[in-house]
Write an enzyme that holds these catalytic residues in place. Structure first.
Site, PDB file in Angstrom:
ATOM      1  N   GLY A  48       0.766  -1.249   0.000  1.00  0.00           N
ATOM      2  CA  GLY A  48       0.000   0.000   0.000  1.00  0.00           C
ATOM      3  C   GLY A  48       0.789   1.287   0.000  1.00  0.00           C
ATOM      4  O   GLY A  48       0.340   2.287  -0.547  1.00  0.00           O
ATOM      5  N   GLU A 102       3.975   4.204   6.125  1.00  0.00           N
ATOM      6  CA  GLU A 102       2.733   3.414   6.041  1.00  0.00           C
ATOM      7  C   GLU A 102       1.713   4.131   5.169  1.00  0.00           C
ATOM      8  O   GLU A 102       1.664   5.371   5.157  1.00  0.00           O
ATOM      9  CB  GLU A 102       2.140   3.262   7.447  1.00  0.00           C
ATOM     10  CG  GLU A 102       2.622   2.043   8.202  1.00  0.00           C
ATOM     11  CD  GLU A 102       1.851   0.782   7.807  1.00  0.00           C
ATOM     12  OE1 GLU A 102       1.337   0.701   6.670  1.00  0.00           O
ATOM     13  OE2 GLU A 102       1.753  -0.125   8.655  1.00  0.00           O
ATOM     14  N   ASP A 103       0.887   3.351   4.486  1.00  0.00           N
ATOM     15  CA  ASP A 103      -0.215   3.952   3.728  1.00  0.00           C
ATOM     16  C   ASP A 103      -1.307   4.442   4.668  1.00  0.00           C
ATOM     17  O   ASP A 103      -1.787   5.567   4.579  1.00  0.00           O
ATOM     18  CB  ASP A 103      -0.794   2.948   2.706  1.00  0.00           C
ATOM     19  CG  ASP A 103      -1.097   1.576   3.330  1.00  0.00           C
ATOM     20  OD1 ASP A 103      -0.792   1.350   4.528  1.00  0.00           O
ATOM     21  OD2 ASP A 103      -1.633   0.719   2.605  1.00  0.00           O
ATOM     22  N   ASP A 106      -4.831   1.866  10.839  1.00  0.00           N
ATOM     23  CA  ASP A 106      -6.223   1.598  11.192  1.00  0.00           C
ATOM     24  C   ASP A 106      -6.221   1.154  12.670  1.00  0.00           C
ATOM     25  O   ASP A 106      -6.137   1.990  13.563  1.00  0.00           O
ATOM     26  CB  ASP A 106      -6.712   0.512  10.221  1.00  0.00           C
ATOM     27  CG  ASP A 106      -8.200   0.224  10.312  1.00  0.00           C
ATOM     28  OD1 ASP A 106      -8.791   0.523  11.344  1.00  0.00           O
ATOM     29  OD2 ASP A 106      -8.764  -0.318   9.352  1.00  0.00           O
ATOM     30  N   LYS A 134      -6.780   6.508  10.954  1.00  0.00           N
ATOM     31  CA  LYS A 134      -8.169   6.430  11.437  1.00  0.00           C
ATOM     32  C   LYS A 134      -8.155   6.456  12.963  1.00  0.00           C
ATOM     33  O   LYS A 134      -8.058   5.390  13.595  1.00  0.00           O
ATOM     34  CB  LYS A 134      -8.816   5.123  10.962  1.00  0.00           C
ATOM     35  CG  LYS A 134      -8.993   5.018   9.458  1.00  0.00           C
ATOM     36  CD  LYS A 134      -9.637   3.677   9.119  1.00  0.00           C
ATOM     37  CE  LYS A 134      -9.875   3.514   7.638  1.00  0.00           C
ATOM     38  NZ  LYS A 134     -10.372   2.168   7.284  1.00  0.00           N
ATOM     39  N   PHE A 155     -14.024   2.659   4.793  1.00  0.00           N
ATOM     40  CA  PHE A 155     -13.106   1.983   3.873  1.00  0.00           C
ATOM     41  C   PHE A 155     -12.758   2.897   2.698  1.00  0.00           C
ATOM     42  O   PHE A 155     -13.640   3.440   2.042  1.00  0.00           O
ATOM     43  CB  PHE A 155     -13.738   0.686   3.353  1.00  0.00           C
ATOM     44  CG  PHE A 155     -12.786  -0.126   2.527  1.00  0.00           C
ATOM     45  CD1 PHE A 155     -11.798  -0.897   3.141  1.00  0.00           C
ATOM     46  CD2 PHE A 155     -12.859  -0.113   1.146  1.00  0.00           C
ATOM     47  CE1 PHE A 155     -10.902  -1.636   2.376  1.00  0.00           C
ATOM     48  CE2 PHE A 155     -11.965  -0.859   0.376  1.00  0.00           C
ATOM     49  CZ  PHE A 155     -10.990  -1.618   1.002  1.00  0.00           C
ATOM     50  N   VAL A 156     -11.461   3.072   2.454  1.00  0.00           N
ATOM     51  CA  VAL A 156     -11.026   3.939   1.355  1.00  0.00           C
ATOM     52  C   VAL A 156     -10.139   3.179   0.368  1.00  0.00           C
ATOM     53  O   VAL A 156      -9.523   2.179   0.728  1.00  0.00           O
ATOM     54  CB  VAL A 156     -10.270   5.188   1.885  1.00  0.00           C
ATOM     55  CG1 VAL A 156     -11.188   6.122   2.647  1.00  0.00           C
ATOM     56  CG2 VAL A 156      -9.085   4.796   2.759  1.00  0.00           C
ATOM     57  N   ASP A 162      -6.009  -0.527  -1.982  1.00  0.00           N
ATOM     58  CA  ASP A 162      -6.772  -1.325  -2.940  1.00  0.00           C
ATOM     59  C   ASP A 162      -8.103  -1.806  -2.387  1.00  0.00           C
ATOM     60  O   ASP A 162      -8.321  -1.856  -1.175  1.00  0.00           O
ATOM     61  CB  ASP A 162      -5.968  -2.568  -3.334  1.00  0.00           C
ATOM     62  CG  ASP A 162      -5.921  -3.599  -2.206  1.00  0.00           C
ATOM     63  OD1 ASP A 162      -5.573  -3.221  -1.073  1.00  0.00           O
ATOM     64  OD2 ASP A 162      -6.265  -4.774  -2.446  1.00  0.00           O
ATOM     65  N   ARG A 168      -5.347   0.806  -6.755  1.00  0.00           N
ATOM     66  CA  ARG A 168      -4.106   1.369  -6.204  1.00  0.00           C
ATOM     67  C   ARG A 168      -3.560   2.514  -7.051  1.00  0.00           C
ATOM     68  O   ARG A 168      -2.840   3.373  -6.566  1.00  0.00           O
ATOM     69  CB  ARG A 168      -3.023   0.291  -6.106  1.00  0.00           C
ATOM     70  CG  ARG A 168      -3.318  -0.810  -5.110  1.00  0.00           C
ATOM     71  CD  ARG A 168      -2.056  -1.634  -4.879  1.00  0.00           C
ATOM     72  NE  ARG A 168      -2.318  -2.920  -4.253  1.00  0.00           N
ATOM     73  CZ  ARG A 168      -2.403  -3.114  -2.938  1.00  0.00           C
ATOM     74  NH1 ARG A 168      -2.282  -2.099  -2.120  1.00  0.00           N
ATOM     75  NH2 ARG A 168      -2.603  -4.314  -2.441  1.00  0.00           N
TER      76      ARG A 168
HETATM   77  P1  5GP Z   1      -4.177  -2.091  10.807  1.00  0.00           P
HETATM   78  O1  5GP Z   1      -3.209  -3.199  11.040  1.00  0.00           O
HETATM   79  O2  5GP Z   1      -3.698  -0.743  11.324  1.00  0.00           O
HETATM   80  O3  5GP Z   1      -5.557  -2.408  11.319  1.00  0.00           O
HETATM   81  O4  5GP Z   1      -4.411  -1.968   9.254  1.00  0.00           O
HETATM   82  C1  5GP Z   1      -3.413  -1.601   8.413  1.00  0.00           C
HETATM   83  C2  5GP Z   1      -3.580  -2.183   7.035  1.00  0.00           C
HETATM   84  O5  5GP Z   1      -4.935  -2.533   6.755  1.00  0.00           O
HETATM   85  C3  5GP Z   1      -3.169  -1.157   6.002  1.00  0.00           C
HETATM   86  O6  5GP Z   1      -1.798  -1.232   5.725  1.00  0.00           O
HETATM   87  C4  5GP Z   1      -4.075  -1.513   4.832  1.00  0.00           C
HETATM   88  O7  5GP Z   1      -3.448  -2.495   4.050  1.00  0.00           O
HETATM   89  C5  5GP Z   1      -5.306  -2.097   5.469  1.00  0.00           C
HETATM   90  N1  5GP Z   1      -6.385  -1.098   5.592  1.00  0.00           N
HETATM   91  C6  5GP Z   1      -6.849  -0.516   6.722  1.00  0.00           C
HETATM   92  N2  5GP Z   1      -7.838   0.347   6.461  1.00  0.00           N
HETATM   93  C7  5GP Z   1      -8.014   0.321   5.110  1.00  0.00           C
HETATM   94  C8  5GP Z   1      -8.896   1.018   4.213  1.00  0.00           C
HETATM   95  O8  5GP Z   1      -9.751   1.853   4.573  1.00  0.00           O
HETATM   96  N3  5GP Z   1      -8.769   0.708   2.895  1.00  0.00           N
HETATM   97  C9  5GP Z   1      -7.866  -0.176   2.425  1.00  0.00           C
HETATM   98  N4  5GP Z   1      -7.824  -0.370   1.119  1.00  0.00           N
HETATM   99  N5  5GP Z   1      -7.023  -0.852   3.240  1.00  0.00           N
HETATM  100  C10 5GP Z   1      -7.090  -0.589   4.569  1.00  0.00           C
END
Ligand code: 5GP
Length: 179
Positions: A48, A102-103, A106, A134, A155-156, A162, A168
């Site tokens: 990402g 990081e992209d 969450d 977030k 969700f984005v 993606d 992407r």
């Molecule tokens: P975390 O481990 O912080 O819960 O989530 C991180 C990963 O979940 C990100 O690197 C991404 O790949 C995915 N992710 C979390 N939220 C989103 C979202 O809104 N859209 C997309 N496409 N991926 C997300």
């Protein structure tokens, strides 16, 4: 507002390209100031973060390196089931200042996994740069040092993110329209 269709879902434009690029410009300016004189390795998290990493790194005017790692899931033999392993290390990060790119952050689970690994590998200092964050979903205590844009818990897609592998390449960020 611009709407797009990806596979079976519809998304609405949420953060335009110009806003993203402007914010990256500001983050890079701050990083250039904060990192002066340090031994820095940027660490992009695939897949990402590849666009954000490229756009941010090209604006860094310090002597710095960049490397990429990827979190791969595999079925482990522990009771917890799936284990995420960080693969692709080709950089010695001992005693370096690491900027994790990081992209999106969450829940923070991914980030925690990465930070744990950096500590094991004896990074001198760890800083986090994320394009999106977030806050409502974040469950960890790791401070986020450089945040592009805070977004609601929706969700984005786009700008590296993606939906089932697609979207992407969109230069703007789009949010899911609930059905
Ligand atoms: P975390 O481990 O912080 O819960 O989530 C991180 C990963 O979940 C990100 O690197 C991404 O790949 C995915 N992710 C979390 N939220 C989103 C979202 O809104 N859209 C997309 N496409 N991926 C997300």
């Amino acid at each position: 507002m611009k709407e797009i269709r990806i596979l079976d879902k519809t998304f609405r434009e949420f953060i335009p390209e110009e806003t993203i690029q402007l914010r990256i410009e500001q983050l890079a300016k701050q990083l250039n100031k904060d990192l002066a004189g340090k031994d820095v390795v940027f660490l992009g998290i695939l897949n990402g973060a590849f666009l954000f990493a490229a756009d941010l790194f090209r604006r860094i005017n310090l002597e710095a390196r960049i490397s990429f790692v990827k979190l791969a899931s595999y079925e482990g033999t522990t009771s917890s089931g799936t284990i995420k392993e960080l693969i692709g290390w080709n950089e010695d990060i001992r005693n370096k200042t690491i900027i994790v790119i990081e992209d999106i952050v969450d829940t923070g689970n991914t980030l925690e996994r990465i930070v744990d690994e950096l500590i094991i590998r004896k990074a001198f200092e760890i800083k986090i740069a994320t394009m999106l964050y977030k806050p409502e979903a974040y469950k960890k205590k790791i401070p986020l040092d450089y945040v592009g844009i805070e977004i609601p818990n929706d969700f984005v897609v786009g700008y590296g993110l993606d939906y089932n592998g697609y979207g992407r390449n969109l230069p703007s960020i789009y949010t899911l329209i609930p059905e």
